[in-house]
Design a protein around this motif. Sequence first.
Motif, PDB file in Angstrom:
ATOM      1  N   LEU A   1       2.385  11.127  -3.307  1.00  0.00           N
ATOM      2  CA  LEU A   1       1.795  12.188  -2.495  1.00  0.00           C
ATOM      3  C   LEU A   1       0.286  12.140  -2.692  1.00  0.00           C
ATOM      4  CD1 LEU A   1       2.208  14.678  -0.655  1.00  0.00           C
ATOM      5  CD2 LEU A   1       2.328  16.063  -2.746  1.00  0.00           C
ATOM      6  N   THR A   2      -0.422  11.616  -1.702  1.00  0.00           N
ATOM      7  CA  THR A   2      -1.846  11.344  -1.876  1.00  0.00           C
ATOM      8  C   THR A   2      -2.666  11.847  -0.693  1.00  0.00           C
ATOM      9  OG1 THR A   2      -3.509   9.588  -2.128  1.00  0.00           O
ATOM     10  CG2 THR A   2      -1.494   9.020  -0.927  1.00  0.00           C
ATOM     11  N   ASN A   3      -3.872  12.306  -0.977  1.00  0.00           N
ATOM     12  CA  ASN A   3      -4.812  12.691   0.074  1.00  0.00           C
ATOM     13  C   ASN A   3      -5.512  11.482   0.691  1.00  0.00           C
ATOM     14  OD1 ASN A   3      -4.231  15.382  -0.247  1.00  0.00           O
ATOM     15  ND2 ASN A   3      -6.144  15.920  -1.270  1.00  0.00           N
ATOM     16  N   ALA A   4      -5.178  10.320   0.227  1.00  0.00           N
ATOM     17  CA  ALA A   4      -5.744   9.080   0.763  1.00  0.00           C
ATOM     18  C   ALA A   4      -4.917   8.615   1.965  1.00  0.00           C
ATOM     19  CB  ALA A   4      -5.752   7.994  -0.303  1.00  0.00           C
ATOM     20  N   PRO A   5      -5.468   7.737   2.799  1.00  0.00           N
ATOM     21  CA  PRO A   5      -4.707   7.210   3.935  1.00  0.00           C
ATOM     22  C   PRO A   5      -3.591   6.265   3.496  1.00  0.00           C
ATOM     23  CG  PRO A   5      -6.889   6.213   3.850  1.00  0.00           C
ATOM     24  CD  PRO A   5      -6.872   7.302   2.828  1.00  0.00           C
ATOM     25  N   TRP A   6      -2.600   6.118   4.375  1.00  0.00           N
ATOM     26  CA  TRP A   6      -1.405   5.335   4.061  1.00  0.00           C
ATOM     27  C   TRP A   6      -1.736   3.877   3.762  1.00  0.00           C
ATOM     28  CZ3 TRP A   6       1.209   1.126   5.999  1.00  0.00           C
ATOM     29  CH2 TRP A   6       2.533   0.966   5.594  1.00  0.00           C
ATOM     30  N   ALA A   7      -2.589   3.270   4.563  1.00  0.00           N
ATOM     31  CA  ALA A   7      -2.896   1.851   4.376  1.00  0.00           C
ATOM     32  C   ALA A   7      -3.529   1.602   3.020  1.00  0.00           C
ATOM     33  CB  ALA A   7      -3.820   1.365   5.495  1.00  0.00           C
ATOM     34  N   TYR A   8      -4.413   2.478   2.600  1.00  0.00           N
ATOM     35  CA  TYR A   8      -5.035   2.348   1.273  1.00  0.00           C
ATOM     36  C   TYR A   8      -3.983   2.487   0.184  1.00  0.00           C
ATOM     37  CZ  TYR A   8      -7.390   4.047  -2.945  1.00  0.00           C
ATOM     38  OH  TYR A   8      -7.790   4.251  -4.251  1.00  0.00           O
ATOM     39  N   ALA A   9      -3.121   3.494   0.301  1.00  0.00           N
ATOM     40  CA  ALA A   9      -2.088   3.704  -0.713  1.00  0.00           C
ATOM     41  C   ALA A   9      -1.182   2.489  -0.839  1.00  0.00           C
ATOM     42  CB  ALA A   9      -1.270   4.947  -0.367  1.00  0.00           C
ATOM     43  N   GLN A  10      -0.812   1.892   0.285  1.00  0.00           N
ATOM     44  CA  GLN A  10       0.040   0.707   0.259  1.00  0.00           C
ATOM     45  C   GLN A  10      -0.657  -0.453  -0.440  1.00  0.00           C
ATOM     46  OE1 GLN A  10       3.260   0.056   1.200  1.00  0.00           O
ATOM     47  NE2 GLN A  10       3.474   2.252   1.463  1.00  0.00           N
ATOM     48  N   ARG A  11      -1.924  -0.651  -0.168  1.00  0.00           N
ATOM     49  CA  ARG A  11      -2.668  -1.730  -0.828  1.00  0.00           C
ATOM     50  C   ARG A  11      -2.677  -1.547  -2.339  1.00  0.00           C
ATOM     51  NH1 ARG A  11      -8.527  -2.287   1.674  1.00  0.00           N
ATOM     52  NH2 ARG A  11      -8.639  -4.002   0.150  1.00  0.00           N
ATOM     53  N   VAL A  12      -2.919  -0.325  -2.760  1.00  0.00           N
ATOM     54  CA  VAL A  12      -2.978  -0.048  -4.201  1.00  0.00           C
ATOM     55  C   VAL A  12      -1.617  -0.266  -4.845  1.00  0.00           C
ATOM     56  CG1 VAL A  12      -3.344   1.745  -5.935  1.00  0.00           C
ATOM     57  CG2 VAL A  12      -4.928   1.539  -4.003  1.00  0.00           C
ATOM     58  N   LEU A  13      -0.569   0.274  -4.246  1.00  0.00           N
ATOM     59  CA  LEU A  13       0.767   0.147  -4.829  1.00  0.00           C
ATOM     60  C   LEU A  13       1.231  -1.306  -4.873  1.00  0.00           C
ATOM     61  CD1 LEU A  13       2.510   3.218  -3.165  1.00  0.00           C
ATOM     62  CD2 LEU A  13       1.831   2.995  -5.562  1.00  0.00           C
ATOM     63  N   LEU A  14       0.952  -2.069  -3.832  1.00  0.00           N
ATOM     64  CA  LEU A  14       1.329  -3.479  -3.825  1.00  0.00           C
ATOM     65  C   LEU A  14       0.572  -4.249  -4.897  1.00  0.00           C
ATOM     66  CD1 LEU A  14       1.525  -4.144   0.020  1.00  0.00           C
ATOM     67  CD2 LEU A  14       3.425  -4.295  -1.611  1.00  0.00           C
ATOM     68  N   ALA A  15      -0.710  -3.972  -5.038  1.00  0.00           N
ATOM     69  CA  ALA A  15      -1.509  -4.675  -6.042  1.00  0.00           C
ATOM     70  C   ALA A  15      -1.050  -4.336  -7.456  1.00  0.00           C
ATOM     71  CB  ALA A  15      -2.988  -4.319  -5.872  1.00  0.00           C
ATOM     72  N   LEU A  16      -0.594  -3.103  -7.669  1.00  0.00           N
ATOM     73  CA  LEU A  16      -0.123  -2.687  -8.987  1.00  0.00           C
ATOM     74  C   LEU A  16       1.328  -3.096  -9.242  1.00  0.00           C
ATOM     75  CD1 LEU A  16      -1.569   0.953  -9.120  1.00  0.00           C
ATOM     76  CD2 LEU A  16      -2.483  -1.069 -10.271  1.00  0.00           C
ATOM     77  N   GLY A  17       2.011  -3.589  -8.204  1.00  0.00           N
ATOM     78  CA  GLY A  17       3.420  -3.954  -8.348  1.00  0.00           C
ATOM     79  C   GLY A  17       4.355  -2.773  -8.392  1.00  0.00           C
ATOM     80  N   LEU A  18       3.935  -1.642  -7.802  1.00  0.00           N
ATOM     81  CA  LEU A  18       4.719  -0.406  -7.879  1.00  0.00           C
ATOM     82  C   LEU A  18       5.333   0.002  -6.547  1.00  0.00           C
ATOM     83  CD1 LEU A  18       2.365   1.825 -10.085  1.00  0.00           C
ATOM     84  CD2 LEU A  18       4.278   0.382 -10.833  1.00  0.00           C
ATOM     85  N   ALA A  19       5.086  -0.749  -5.491  1.00  0.00           N
ATOM     86  CA  ALA A  19       5.516  -0.321  -4.157  1.00  0.00           C
ATOM     87  C   ALA A  19       7.020  -0.079  -4.085  1.00  0.00           C
ATOM     88  CB  ALA A  19       5.096  -1.358  -3.110  1.00  0.00           C
ATOM     89  N   ARG A  20       7.816  -0.885  -4.750  1.00  0.00           N
ATOM     90  CA  ARG A  20       9.271  -0.749  -4.668  1.00  0.00           C
ATOM     91  C   ARG A  20       9.830   0.318  -5.604  1.00  0.00           C
ATOM     92  NH1 ARG A  20      11.726  -6.926  -3.994  1.00  0.00           N
ATOM     93  NH2 ARG A  20      10.553  -7.450  -2.091  1.00  0.00           N
ATOM     94  N   CYS A  21       8.967   0.961  -6.352  1.00  0.00           N
ATOM     95  CA  CYS A  21       9.420   2.009  -7.268  1.00  0.00           C
ATOM     96  C   CYS A  21       9.573   3.355  -6.569  1.00  0.00           C
ATOM     97  CB  CYS A  21       8.437   2.165  -8.428  1.00  0.00           C
ATOM     98  SG  CYS A  21       8.297   0.719  -9.493  1.00  0.00           S
ATOM     99  N   PHE A  22       9.100   3.464  -5.326  1.00  0.00           N
ATOM    100  CA  PHE A  22       9.072   4.745  -4.648  1.00  0.00           C
ATOM    101  C   PHE A  22       9.924   4.738  -3.386  1.00  0.00           C
ATOM    102  CE2 PHE A  22       5.185   4.539  -7.149  1.00  0.00           C
ATOM    103  CZ  PHE A  22       5.219   5.772  -7.794  1.00  0.00           C
ATOM    104  N   ASP A  23      10.425   5.925  -3.053  1.00  0.00           N
ATOM    105  CA  ASP A  23      11.225   6.093  -1.843  1.00  0.00           C
ATOM    106  C   ASP A  23      10.361   6.291  -0.616  1.00  0.00           C
ATOM    107  OD1 ASP A  23      14.183   6.340  -2.847  1.00  0.00           O
ATOM    108  OD2 ASP A  23      12.997   7.546  -4.232  1.00  0.00           O
ATOM    109  N   GLY A  24       9.082   6.522  -0.811  1.00  0.00           N
ATOM    110  CA  GLY A  24       8.190   6.694   0.320  1.00  0.00           C
ATOM    111  C   GLY A  24       6.796   7.077  -0.116  1.00  0.00           C
ATOM    112  N   VAL A  25       5.869   6.998   0.812  1.00  0.00           N
ATOM    113  CA  VAL A  25       4.477   7.405   0.582  1.00  0.00           C
ATOM    114  C   VAL A  25       4.140   8.504   1.576  1.00  0.00           C
ATOM    115  CG1 VAL A  25       2.059   6.714   0.672  1.00  0.00           C
ATOM    116  CG2 VAL A  25       3.770   5.151  -0.283  1.00  0.00           C
ATOM    117  N   LEU A  26       3.727   9.648   1.059  1.00  0.00           N
ATOM    118  CA  LEU A  26       3.297  10.782   1.871  1.00  0.00           C
ATOM    119  C   LEU A  26       1.786  10.853   1.752  1.00  0.00           C
ATOM    120  CD1 LEU A  26       6.068  13.156   0.520  1.00  0.00           C
ATOM    121  CD2 LEU A  26       6.034  12.073   2.769  1.00  0.00           C
TER     122      LEU A  26
END
Length: 228
Positions: free
Chosen positions: A109-134
């Motif tokens: 749950l972030t005040n940042a835009p979706w595309a930025y959040a996806q970039r960060v999560l993918l780079a950290l290797g955490l994207a598959r740990c979550f059910d979604g990005v709000l």
Amino acid sequence: MTRPGPIWLFDLDNTLHDASRAVFGMLDVSMTAYIARELKVPPPQADFLRRDYWRRYGATLLGLVRHHGVDARHFLHHTHLLPGLEDGLQGHAHDKAALRRLRGRKYVLTNAPWAYAQRVLLALGLARCFDGVLSIEDMRMFGHFRPKPDRRMFQALMARLKVHPRRCVLVEDTLAHQKSAHGLGMRTVWMQRYVRRNSQGPEVGVYVHRRPAYVHARIRSLQKLRRL
């Protein structure tokens, strides 16, 4: 019958990674340049507006939309392009395992835009740990953006997820967001792993060693969440 697990809501910047180390500085530069270019003002005035709107509204974007009619999506896209973002990211090696061990649904749950959040999560290797990005794109109500800590946004989010606030746990570094969530009945966890001061003052509150009454727990590691 197995009792359903909690709904975990994780902030992104300075909760899942050390945004103060590099990202916030990049964003400051990007936003100041955007304001100077779009509003046709000198860089010092642009920097003043960025800081002033952040202090007054909790987000520079809200001030720019309210006072200058800036297109929010245009602002979010261009200020978060951030070439080389991934090179400056710093997370924690054990976060992936800690997140996967948590029972229940998990969302960013972030005040940042979706595309930025996806970039960060993918780079950290955490994207598959979550059910979604709000993201902030999901925080638009009646034609206006209502980012954290807006109480109405939290209420709309609970309705969207079809859960009672008492089932939700907000993991955050920002106290103002936790205070709002607590007022609705959510449990709140104060992530203090990356607590430090920046150019805009304390990021998570003035008394960083005290636990306010609206904070249920303080942690410096996601591994501690299993004990809550």
